[in-house]
Design a protein around this motif. Sequence first.
Motif, short mmCIF file in Angstrom:
data_model
loop_
_atom_site.label_atom_id
_atom_site.label_comp_id
_atom_site.label_asym_id
_atom_site.label_seq_id
_atom_site.Cartn_x
_atom_site.Cartn_y
_atom_site.Cartn_z
N GLY A 591 0.81 -1.21 0.00
CA GLY A 591 0.00 0.00 0.00
C GLY A 591 0.84 1.25 0.00
N PRO A 604 -4.06 1.13 9.42
CA PRO A 604 -3.77 0.11 8.41
C PRO A 604 -4.38 0.46 7.04
CG PRO A 604 -5.55 -0.61 9.79
CD PRO A 604 -5.10 0.71 10.38
N TYR A 605 -3.90 -0.26 6.05
CA TYR A 605 -4.42 -0.14 4.68
C TYR A 605 -5.38 -1.32 4.43
CZ TYR A 605 -0.73 3.26 3.79
OH TYR A 605 0.08 4.34 3.83
N SER A 606 -6.42 -1.03 3.69
CA SER A 606 -7.34 -2.11 3.27
C SER A 606 -7.28 -2.26 1.75
CB SER A 606 -8.77 -1.82 3.72
OG SER A 606 -9.24 -0.62 3.12
N GLY A 626 -1.10 -4.90 7.64
CA GLY A 626 -1.74 -3.61 7.46
C GLY A 626 -1.24 -2.83 6.30
N SER A 627 -0.16 -3.28 5.65
CA SER A 627 0.39 -2.49 4.56
C SER A 627 0.57 -3.28 3.25
CB SER A 627 1.74 -1.91 4.98
OG SER A 627 2.65 -2.96 5.29
N SER A 650 -7.71 1.64 0.47
CA SER A 650 -8.34 2.63 1.36
C SER A 650 -7.42 2.83 2.58
CB SER A 650 -9.72 2.16 1.83
OG SER A 650 -10.56 1.96 0.72
N HIS A 651 -7.29 4.12 2.99
CA HIS A 651 -6.44 4.45 4.15
C HIS A 651 -6.82 5.85 4.63
CE1 HIS A 651 -2.99 4.56 6.82
NE2 HIS A 651 -2.59 5.73 6.26
N ASP A 652 -7.15 5.92 5.92
CA ASP A 652 -7.48 7.21 6.55
C ASP A 652 -8.55 7.95 5.75
OD1 ASP A 652 -5.73 6.73 8.59
OD2 ASP A 652 -4.08 7.91 7.69
N THR A 655 -9.38 6.89 -0.57
CA THR A 655 -9.48 5.69 -1.41
C THR A 655 -8.86 5.99 -2.76
OG1 THR A 655 -11.55 5.05 -0.35
CG2 THR A 655 -11.04 4.01 -2.46
#
Length: 732
Positions: A591, A604-606, A626-627, A650-652, A655
């Motif tokens: 990510g 974390p990153y999704s 998470g990354s 997606s992160h914080d 997207t």
Amino acid sequence: MVPAWLLLLFLSVAQVFAKVQSAELYVEVPENYGGNFPLYLIKLPLPPEETEGEIVLSGTHDVAAEGPFAVDPESGFLLMTRALDREERAEYWLKVTLETEDGRVLWGPQPVLVCVKDENDQASGHQATATIDVSIVENTWVPLDPIHLAENLKVPYPHHIAQVHWSGRDVRYHLESRPPGPFDVDAEGTLYVTEELDREAQAEYLLQVQAQNTRGEDYTEPLELRVVVADENDNAPVCPLSDSPVSIPELSPPGTEVTTLSAEDMDAPGSPNSHIVYQLLSPEPEEGADGRAFELDFTSGSVTLGDAPLRAAQNILLRVMAADRGGAEGSLSSTCEVAVTITDINDHAPEFTISQIEPVSLPEDAEPGTLVATLMATDADLEPAFRLMDFAIEAGDVAGTFGLDWEPDSSHVELRLLKNLSYEAASSHKLVVVVRSVAELVGPGPGPGATATVTVLVEKLVPPPKLDQESYEAIVPVSTPAGSLLLTIQPSDPISSPLRFSLVNDSEGWLCIKEVSGEVHIARPLQGAQPGDMYTVLVEARYEDEPTLSTSATLVIRFLKSPSAWAPTLNPVPTRHLCTPRQDHGVVISGPGEDPDLAGGHGPYSFALGPNPTVRRDWHLQALNGSHAYLTLALHWVEPREHVVPVVVSHDARTWQLLIRVIVCRCNVEGQCVRKVGRMKGMPTKLSAVGILVGTLMAIGIFLIFIFTHLTLARKKDLDQPVESVPLKVAV
């Protein structure tokens, strides 16, 4: 002496008896008759000779059976057998009857009164002497020869025909004609015919002339005169009446009897006046014809068919002249008419109007009952019963896939499908349909036109193309630049025929699709698109080789809000490769590693695959931590080529989408990708290699031809030199 009362009683009884019985006959007889016996007294009115019976003569009780009277059975006369004496008896009452053997009376009784006439035969004391002169005269009452009189004789009437004469005195002549005719006799015995005779009405007469005294008594037997009416040709032949036409079947051979004329002539049979001959008046032979349609026997009147052909439904009126006297001069004639109808026979086989039908194409899924073709047939016969046809499929339909349907009195037949078609079982059917006459055919059999060939081509059922999903959806930030790949439209069957893709109702022109690969890209910046909006277009796919077969699916674009701090680019990440069939390794996706500025983020990153169902079917994405995430093949087999896999990160609350380029290829045992080698630069192609080889062989051939030609010419030159000029070979 008889008492007076007895005489009165006898007379009264006689009167009563006369009223009941037949009219009394009266005869006077001189007493002491000295002539010859028997003496004929009177002819009795006996019945005709056809009546069988015995004549019985009876009288009073004192008249014995052997008395002085008798009846001649042949002539019917009453006879006296001996002389009578008036002084002994003055009257005799007699009865004559005709009886059968058993006593039954057939005729009579006929009363006869015989009176004895007084003569001076008694002496009174005085005697006288008388002298009688007897003269013998010639008998003129002799039979007459038959008289022949011409019928329709044009002379004044009454017309004298004969003469009779009785030699005695006090005679009256009486004439009877059998049958009654126009004849008469006068007091002098002259016979006359009073009007014209007609032989056809009566050909012969029998005249009886009687010589009678003043009391109407016959002196003797009547004279008979036969009058024969001579025939004259006064009657023309009469033709028989014909109620209905004479029917003759067509194609009847020459000599077939049509009819026999039988005219009648009322003139004397067997005479020239009734000798009839015949002559055909019409129809006349057609111009240029070899013969006549009818022949006539002039003596018998028999009409037969001639050599000229006749057609069915012809109505012909035969006119034949019938002439008497054998057609000689002065003959009488009549015209006989006979109607002849030529009836139709079943001598024409039905034929199809078109014997070779153009190929008919039917789809493989055509339903039973589908009309394939309609065939028309004709029959040249005229009779409706001979025009009835029967149809059948003679060849090409062993499985009974097709059938025929027609009305009994129809001239067309419908070829219909009875069973489902199968392109794999038979791609075409060649059917032979035959038509026959229902009635028995006369003459030559059916010709080639009695069959028709129908070729049925089965069209292979090709289903329309089918995409890997019914609808597609893509999530795109409104800031996505032009050229970005959104998703790939793929067929559900990878080995199906190649498809060609296009977009429909792309009103904003934001999208474009590659015609062959089906990749959907952003065509231009998404100006005017708002986050949360949806944009729907229609993707249409067609077969490359069957453009008429197509399918469509909806593509929905959902617009996202652009990132506020950072907008990641959608440039593809470096290319990786995976093996197919699937092996136990994949691609690691990072990510924050895609951009150093994201490393300082928190949380974390999704990771998630793009919304394309094809992508989600072919690929599997698993989060490692998470990354990072791990991308592998979801199917055992994926088409070897370069794939672009969209991954949404997606992160914080931000997207973005990553486009992961993955080359799917076949691998060797070591897991290395085996790529297809393309053509090397400078190396000849197959076509150029073949051309070089052919050119080399042609050059060698030309060179050999040149050498052989040179040798042939040199040898010929040596043969043309003189023998002295040829050097001798020296053997060492």
